[in-house]
Design a protein around this motif. Structure first.
Motif: not given
Length: 209
Positions: A21, A25, A30-31, A33-34, A40, A105
């Protein structure tokens, strides 16, 4: 029992650092997880942020298992083979739990495979070798990363038992059980023929990492 709380706790805390993660970044992806599978671990990070970031994630995730195992192995080696391996095994297993159930998390995390592999290499190099061989052979035969990853964890457990290291076998067994549970969604898709094979592009794929 108290002698194992410190290795377990420190292993967990180190394992809980979500390197995938953070690196995604840092490199502007970015994230993670999306994106992709939402995992991760190294596979999804490589897909989302590039292979170089994925490889770095794998190395750091493996180090999360290797470093605490190495630290406690070195500190307790003078106690003898079995006693020296016990706290190291607990620390390595703790790191896998930290990676899969990270406090940062809210109890979520990766699937623990890279961290598990790092711990096995330090605890018993033959277990690490058995893990790697089982993973490669199974992946070549099945082309399913999840199948290769889970099978490899249990091969390491069996190898530890054959090498007559029961404490390591128990610690790795608990970690392997958690890794297996974390792959439940993969096996659910396997049963209905929806799990993607290596080389297929499918954003719903949840590869092991």
């Amino acid at each position: 029992m108290s002698a194992f709380l410190i290795p377990a706790g420190l292993g967990y805390l180190l394992g809980s650092i979500p390197f995938g993660l953070l690196l995604a970044r840092l490199f502007g992806a970015g994230d993670v997880r999306s994106q992709g599978s939402g995992n991760i671990g190294a596979t999804n990070v490589a897909r989302s942020a590039g292979m170089h970031v994925g490889l770095l994630t794998f190395a750091l995730d493996a180090a999360k298992g290797a470093v605490p195992a190495w630290f406690f192995l070195g500190r307790s080696a003078e106690l003898g083979w079995a006693a020296g391996l016990a706290p190291a095994a607990v620390a390595g297993a703790g790191a896998v739990f930290g990676h899969c159930l990270s406090i940062w998390l809210k109890g979520r995390g990766g699937k623990g495979i890279a961290t598990y592999f790092g711990a096995t290499v330090v605890l018993l190099p033959w277990c690490g070798l058995a893990f790697a061989v089982a993973w490669i052979v199974t992946l070549l035969l099945s082309r399913y990363v999840a199948v290769a990853s889970v099978l490899a964890t249990w091969v390491a457990v069996v190898t530890a038992s054959v090498l007559k290291a029961p404490v390591v076998a128990v610690a790795l067994g608990l970690a392997a059980l958690l890794c297996t549970i974390r792959h439940e969604s993969n096996f659910r898709r396997l049963r209905v023929g929806e799990e993607s094979k290596i080389g297929q592009s499918d954003e719903k794929e949840e590869q092991a990492s």
